[in-house]
Every structure is written in C-alpha cells, then in structure tokens.
Design an enzyme around this catalytic site. Structure first.
Site, PDB file in Angstrom:
ATOM      1  N   LYS A  53       0.804  -1.222   0.000  1.00  0.00           N
ATOM      2  CA  LYS A  53       0.000   0.000   0.000  1.00  0.00           C
ATOM      3  C   LYS A  53       0.838   1.274   0.000  1.00  0.00           C
ATOM      4  CE  LYS A  53      -4.365  -1.586   0.530  1.00  0.00           C
ATOM      5  NZ  LYS A  53      -5.515  -1.211  -0.295  1.00  0.00           N
ATOM      6  N   SER A 304       1.579  -9.720  -0.463  1.00  0.00           N
ATOM      7  CA  SER A 304       1.216  -8.301  -0.404  1.00  0.00           C
ATOM      8  C   SER A 304       1.614  -7.612   0.894  1.00  0.00           C
ATOM      9  CB  SER A 304      -0.290  -8.142  -0.625  1.00  0.00           C
ATOM     10  OG  SER A 304      -1.018  -8.887   0.337  1.00  0.00           O
TER      11      SER A 304
END
Length: 318
Positions: A53, A304
């Site tokens: 992110k 991720s």
C-alpha cells in the site's frame, strides 16, 4: 478510471523510488518442488511499511499536493496497511493524517500507524462502518477524505506489477489478493499496459467472498459479514470502480479457507523464511489449491504484506 499507460506507471515509479527501492521477486526452488511449477514471489512484505500500500500512498499524496494544495490533512479508513501508507506519506508532507479503524483492530498495525505519524481512531464493527465514520470526520474537521480506491492509488500500486512483469515477463498466471481492489487492478493495468497475456486471478477469503460472488453474478453483491483473520481481505461489499476493472480484466476469483491461508503462511516460512500476514499469504493459498491445474506453468504470487500481530502468527506457526 482511465486506462493506465506504461508512461503513467513509470512516472508513478519515479515518485515511489524517491521513498523506497523496488522490491525483489524471487523464483523460490522449494516452492517449485512443492507445487510442480515455477513460482515467482513478489515481496511487497519488504517495503518500508511492510506492505504494498505504501506505493499508492506516495503517488496519492503527490497528486493531493498538486491538485489540492490547500489541504491541511487527510482522513481515511483502513484495517492497517492503507493507513500506514498514508500516515507515512502525509507526515512527509507535513500534513495531519487521521486514520479510522474498526474496533478491535490489530494492535500492532494501530501502533505502526501511530509510529508513522497518524492519529488513530477506533470506530465501527468492521471496515465498512469505519469508512462511514471517516466520511463524517472529513466533513467535521475539513480534511480530505482519501477513499480506499482511487486512480492515483492504483497507479502507485501498479509499480510493483511493472517490476514483476519486467523481471518475469513470461508468467502464465498471477494470483493477487483482493480487499478493496487496488492490488488486482494495479496488476491488470500493468499487464495491459505491457501488452501481456498473463491470466490474473483474484483471491478472497471464503469468510469475505463478496468480490467472488459479485464477479460470478456480474453485479455487486454484499455479504452480511467479513469475519476473516486475514484482515486485508475483510470487505463486505466491493468498491464499484474497482469491481468494474477486475470484473473485466480478471480470469476468475478463487476463495480460500482460513485453514488454507494459515497453511500458506506456514509454507512461506518453511520454504522461504518470509513472514506473511493472512492477506499476504492468500495468493499462495490459492495456488496451492489449484496446483494440479498449474503444473509446469510459470506462476506469480503477490506476497502483499507481512504485518501480522505476534499473537496471531504464533497461533498459526505453532
């Protein structure tokens, strides 16, 4: 959202690389032996915030500074990784970052967001209710509301896919976890910008399967709950703009169980000695589930993030 070009993504990469280097992608031999295919892992667990992110946070804040120079701060909702990203990026520009998380959110992710300069408020029973409170606070305090999905977030996130596809251009399939959707949309955008034919497969938890149900119904579906320990996947209703992109660009969406996610976390540790949070391990869990169909292929999996609480990881790994 307009179709991203390679120039768009490369421009975003120049902003990202002012803050962090490109992350590694490795073809791990023990994963190949275990699964019968070449497995490239994209290590977004190695960013400054421990998750992918951060890339979108950087590009979004560059956009905000350019397009809304009078903004005094931002507010957003998160389960953790999005909030860490924006807290770091906002603090670097001297802006206030108000971060709304659901009640009972990860203590360690909350601490990390505070460490990066964010003010954390707990409100709501889940992410979707935290989003409602963030919208209220934006009005009350004259802060810029950062949505969970935005073109600039996707543009930043697409930089990891550009790195992966540049390093391993012959991937047959890439598995990507789906929360609010910036990750899978970034992968689809980079694939299309590069003119590749790689199949992109989304991954959800069976306990938070709204994206899969929506994909198969051809329209947005909402679930009553999203109770998965893989908190990055815990979304009850897809973001319409994200759904439009992955509905058109993904090959399919796979649902994995909590047990399969936990096993993938253990496999990451055993075969690569990498720490993966639940959402970070979901892509590998889906590949393990579909390993017979992927035999002999070259496959990418997106790790991720690695932001898992110590107590949760101890329960999984023990």
């Amino acid at each position: 959202m307009h179709r991203l070009t390679r120039d768009d993504i490369e421009q975003a990469a120049r902003h990202v690389y002012q803050v962090m280097p490109a992350t590694a992608q490795y073809a791990w031999p023990l994963l190949a032996q275990r699964l019968g295919c070449t497995v490239w892992v994209k290590h977004e667990n190695h960013t400054p915030t421990g998750a992918f992110k951060i890339r979108g946070g950087i590009t979004f804040m560059h956009w905000l500074k350019r397009e809304h120079p009078g903004a005094k701060g931002i507010v957003t909702a998160t389960r953790g990784n999005h909030g860490q990203s924006l807290a770091l990026a906002a603090s670097a520009l001297g802006l206030k970052a108000l971060i709304v998380v659901p009640q009972g959110n990860s203590v360690e992710k909350n601490n990390a967001m505070r460490g990066f300069g964010g003010e954390v408020i707990e409100c709501g029973r889940d992410f979707d209710e935290a989003r409602e409170e963030a919208a209220r606070l934006a009005q009350a305090h004259d802060l810029f509301l950062v949505p969970p999905f935005h073109t600039e977030l996707v543009k930043g996130v697409a930089t990891y896919a550009l790195e992966l596809f540049t390093a391993a251009p012959h991937l047959d399939t890439v598995y990507v976890p789906i929360g609010c959707g910036s990750g899978i949309c970034g992968v689809i955008a980079a694939r299309d910008a590069l003119g590749l034919k790689t199949q992109v497969v989304g991954v959800v938890s069976r306990e938070a399967a709204a994206a899969k149900l929506s994909f198969e119904a051809g329209e947005i579906q909402e679930t009553a709950s999203a109770n998965t320990f893989a908190d990055g996947l815990a979304v009850r209703k897809p973001i319409p703009a994200a759904f439009a992109l992955y509905a058109a660009g993904a090959a399919r969406i796979v649902a994995v169980s909590e047990q399969e996610i936990a096993e993938a976390m253990r496999v990451y540790y055993t075969d690569t000695h990498n720490l993966a949070e639940g959402a970070g391990a979901a892509a590998l869990a889906a590949l393990i589930q579909e390993r017979e169909a992927r035999a002999g292929e070259t496959v990418g999996v997106i790790l991720s993030g690695g932001n898992v609480d110590r107590s949760v990881y101890a329960g999984v790994i023990g």
